[in-house]
Design a protein around this motif. Structure first.
Motif, PDB file in Angstrom:
ATOM      1  N   ALA A   1      44.240  63.461  33.208  1.00 40.00           N
ATOM      2  CA  ALA A   1      44.702  62.220  33.830  1.00 40.00           C
ATOM      3  C   ALA A   1      44.022  61.992  35.176  1.00 40.00           C
ATOM      4  N   VAL A   2      43.884  63.050  35.963  1.00 43.93           N
ATOM      5  CA  VAL A   2      43.212  62.928  37.258  1.00 43.93           C
ATOM      6  C   VAL A   2      41.758  62.494  37.052  1.00 43.93           C
ATOM      7  N   GLY A   3      41.120  63.064  36.042  1.00 40.54           N
ATOM      8  CA  GLY A   3      39.736  62.704  35.748  1.00 40.54           C
ATOM      9  C   GLY A   3      39.603  61.245  35.330  1.00 40.54           C
ATOM     10  N   GLN A   4      40.511  60.785  34.468  1.00 37.55           N
ATOM     11  CA  GLN A   4      40.470  59.398  34.009  1.00 37.55           C
ATOM     12  C   GLN A   4      40.719  58.431  35.161  1.00 37.55           C
ATOM     13  N   ALA A   5      41.675  58.769  36.010  1.00 33.33           N
ATOM     14  CA  ALA A   5      41.971  57.908  37.156  1.00 33.33           C
ATOM     15  C   ALA A   5      40.790  57.863  38.129  1.00 33.33           C
ATOM     16  N   THR A   6      40.137  59.008  38.319  1.00 33.52           N
ATOM     17  CA  THR A   6      38.986  59.065  39.227  1.00 33.52           C
ATOM     18  C   THR A   6      37.820  58.248  38.680  1.00 33.52           C
ATOM     19  N   LEU A   7      37.587  58.326  37.378  1.00 35.40           N
ATOM     20  CA  LEU A   7      36.533  57.515  36.764  1.00 35.40           C
ATOM     21  C   LEU A   7      36.837  56.029  36.912  1.00 35.40           C
ATOM     22  N   THR A   8      38.101  55.667  36.744  1.00 31.71           N
ATOM     23  CA  THR A   8      38.505  54.268  36.908  1.00 31.71           C
ATOM     24  C   THR A   8      38.283  53.813  38.341  1.00 31.71           C
ATOM     25  N   PHE A   9      38.612  54.683  39.283  1.00 29.80           N
ATOM     26  CA  PHE A   9      38.383  54.388  40.691  1.00 29.80           C
ATOM     27  C   PHE A   9      36.898  54.108  40.938  1.00 29.80           C
ATOM     28  N   ALA A  10      36.035  54.952  40.376  1.00 29.69           N
ATOM     29  CA  ALA A  10      34.593  54.778  40.554  1.00 29.69           C
ATOM     30  C   ALA A  10      34.115  53.463  39.942  1.00 29.69           C
ATOM     31  N   CYS A  11      34.651  53.105  38.784  1.00 30.53           N
ATOM     32  CA  CYS A  11      34.275  51.853  38.128  1.00 30.53           C
ATOM     33  C   CYS A  11      34.662  50.648  38.981  1.00 30.53           C
ATOM     34  N   PHE A  12      35.829  50.700  39.576  1.00 33.78           N
ATOM     35  CA  PHE A  12      36.268  49.580  40.413  1.00 33.78           C
ATOM     36  C   PHE A  12      35.493  49.525  41.724  1.00 33.78           C
ATOM     37  N   CYS A  13      35.074  50.669  42.227  1.00 32.97           N
ATOM     38  CA  CYS A  13      34.227  50.664  43.419  1.00 32.97           C
ATOM     39  C   CYS A  13      32.900  49.972  43.107  1.00 32.97           C
ATOM     40  N   ALA A  14      32.339  50.288  41.946  1.00 22.27           N
ATOM     41  CA  ALA A  14      31.055  49.693  41.561  1.00 22.27           C
ATOM     42  C   ALA A  14      31.171  48.196  41.313  1.00 22.27           C
ATOM     43  N   ILE A  15      32.192  47.773  40.576  1.00 22.94           N
ATOM     44  CA  ILE A  15      32.322  46.348  40.260  1.00 22.94           C
ATOM     45  C   ILE A  15      32.669  45.539  41.511  1.00 22.94           C
ATOM     46  N   SER A  16      33.463  46.111  42.410  1.00 26.59           N
ATOM     47  CA  SER A  16      33.797  45.387  43.640  1.00 26.59           C
ATOM     48  C   SER A  16      32.571  45.253  44.540  1.00 26.59           C
ATOM     49  N   SER A  17      31.735  46.293  44.591  1.00 30.70           N
ATOM     50  CA  SER A  17      30.509  46.215  45.377  1.00 30.70           C
ATOM     51  C   SER A  17      29.555  45.180  44.796  1.00 30.70           C
ATOM     52  N   ALA A  18      29.504  45.108  43.480  1.00 25.09           N
ATOM     53  CA  ALA A  18      28.683  44.079  42.838  1.00 25.09           C
ATOM     54  C   ALA A  18      29.144  42.695  43.283  1.00 25.09           C
ATOM     55  N   GLY A  19      30.446  42.519  43.389  1.00 28.42           N
ATOM     56  CA  GLY A  19      30.998  41.244  43.836  1.00 28.42           C
ATOM     57  C   GLY A  19      30.620  40.915  45.273  1.00 28.42           C
TER      58      GLY A  19
ATOM     59  N   VAL B   1      38.017  45.770  34.045  1.00 27.05           N
ATOM     60  CA  VAL B   1      36.839  45.758  34.917  1.00 27.05           C
ATOM     61  C   VAL B   1      36.066  44.453  34.738  1.00 27.05           C
ATOM     62  N   ILE B   2      35.904  44.014  33.486  1.00 26.63           N
ATOM     63  CA  ILE B   2      35.233  42.737  33.234  1.00 26.63           C
ATOM     64  C   ILE B   2      36.012  41.587  33.881  1.00 26.63           C
ATOM     65  N   GLY B   3      37.326  41.581  33.671  1.00 29.12           N
ATOM     66  CA  GLY B   3      38.155  40.532  34.250  1.00 29.12           C
ATOM     67  C   GLY B   3      38.082  40.522  35.766  1.00 29.12           C
ATOM     68  N   TYR B   4      38.091  41.706  36.344  1.00 26.10           N
ATOM     69  CA  TYR B   4      37.991  41.827  37.795  1.00 26.10           C
ATOM     70  C   TYR B   4      36.686  41.211  38.295  1.00 26.10           C
ATOM     71  N   GLY B   5      35.597  41.533  37.597  1.00 27.55           N
ATOM     72  CA  GLY B   5      34.295  41.000  37.993  1.00 27.55           C
ATOM     73  C   GLY B   5      34.240  39.488  37.880  1.00 27.55           C
ATOM     74  N   ILE B   6      34.786  38.949  36.791  1.00 32.82           N
ATOM     75  CA  ILE B   6      34.785  37.495  36.599  1.00 32.82           C
ATOM     76  C   ILE B   6      35.580  36.796  37.699  1.00 32.82           C
ATOM     77  N   ILE B   7      36.742  37.361  38.040  1.00 30.53           N
ATOM     78  CA  ILE B   7      37.570  36.757  39.086  1.00 30.53           C
ATOM     79  C   ILE B   7      36.862  36.815  40.435  1.00 30.53           C
ATOM     80  N   GLN B   8      36.190  37.925  40.701  1.00 21.96           N
ATOM     81  CA  GLN B   8      35.436  38.045  41.951  1.00 21.96           C
ATOM     82  C   GLN B   8      34.376  36.950  42.069  1.00 21.96           C
ATOM     83  N   VAL B   9      33.637  36.740  40.975  1.00 23.85           N
ATOM     84  CA  VAL B   9      32.587  35.718  40.989  1.00 23.85           C
ATOM     85  C   VAL B   9      33.196  34.329  41.179  1.00 23.85           C
ATOM     86  N   ALA B  10      34.295  34.062  40.467  1.00 20.13           N
ATOM     87  CA  ALA B  10      34.962  32.764  40.603  1.00 20.13           C
ATOM     88  C   ALA B  10      35.458  32.558  42.029  1.00 20.13           C
ATOM     89  N   TYR B  11      35.938  33.628  42.637  1.00 22.99           N
ATOM     90  CA  TYR B  11      36.412  33.547  44.025  1.00 22.99           C
ATOM     91  C   TYR B  11      35.257  33.208  44.964  1.00 22.99           C
TER      92      TYR B  11
END
Length: 218
Positions: free
Chosen positions: A50-68, A128-138
């Motif tokens: 669970a810690v590993g999955q949460a950490t990977l998710t954290f990394a994915c959101f860091c990457a997608i937010s930086s892309a935004g 992650v896809i939804g997050y990215g789309i919302i960031q772009v729309a924002y």
């Protein structure tokens, strides 16, 4: 005798790597710790999986937010060049080429999406896809719409919590989602109020306690 004039402020010297890192806004990654809420409230902090999955998710959101953030600065580059402070942003200052910034943003977004689907699960991938789309729309318009801008940012906070719960096969309760949305709205409104009053800041520099008091006072 001629009066001395203050020297024109200049953007700090940055290498292309430092310019890219500055544009990625790593200091903003702290917001993504919300993905660990599901891990914490489901009582799985002692589970390595669970810690590993949460950490990977954290990394994915860091990457997608930086892309935004890259896309935001690319979209605002001409306006930033006319702003007394934002003109020092790497892209606006010419320290990071526009073409290079686009390549980095695309690589970060695709990497985040691919990692979410391949290393976590398809539900997190969709968040992650939804997050990215919302960031772009924002960046391309929603941030100019009163109230909608606040609701949009609050939604991004909720996405972090829900994705973190899905990553560890936990359920994000309605109360957790509601509290996250309310606290996010309070924080965003407090930050906007502080920026309007002082003309400074783009980050949430006001505590949730202070924002709550401000809402009660009004």
């Amino acid at each position: 005798m001629e009066s001395a004039t203050a020297p024109e402020p200049k953007a700090p010297d940055r290498s292309p790597l430092r310019a890219a890192l500055k544009t990625a806004r790593p200091t903003e990654w702290v917001k993504n710790v919300l993905v660990f809420a599901g891990l914490l409230f489901s009582g799985q902090v002692d589970s390595a999986w669970a810690v590993g999955q949460a950490t990977l998710t954290f990394a994915c959101f860091c990457a997608i937010s930086s892309a935004g953030y890259f896309i935001n600065d690319l979209n605002d580059v001409e306006l930033d060049r006319q702003h007394p402070k934002k003109r020092f942003r790497p892209i606006a200052a010419g320290q990071l080429k526009i073409g290079t910034a686009w390549v980095i943003s695309v690589c970060l977004a695709l990497g985040a999406i691919a990692a979410a689907f391949a290393l976590v699960n398809w539900k997190v991938g969709l968040f992650v896809i939804g997050y990215g789309i919302i960031q772009v729309a924002y960046s391309f318009g929603l941030k100019q719409v009163v109230i909608i801008d606040v609701m949009t940012l609050a939604t991004l906070f909720i996405f972090r919590v829900m994705a973190g719960a899905e990553a560890v096969d936990a359920h994000a309760s309605e109360w957790l989602i509601l509290c996250t949305g309310m606290l996010a709205c309070n924080s965003v409104l407090a930050a906007l109020n502080a920026r309007h009053s002082t003309g400074r800041g783009q980050h949430v520099e006001v505590s949730l306690f202070d924002s709550g008091l401000a809402m009660l006072d009004n």
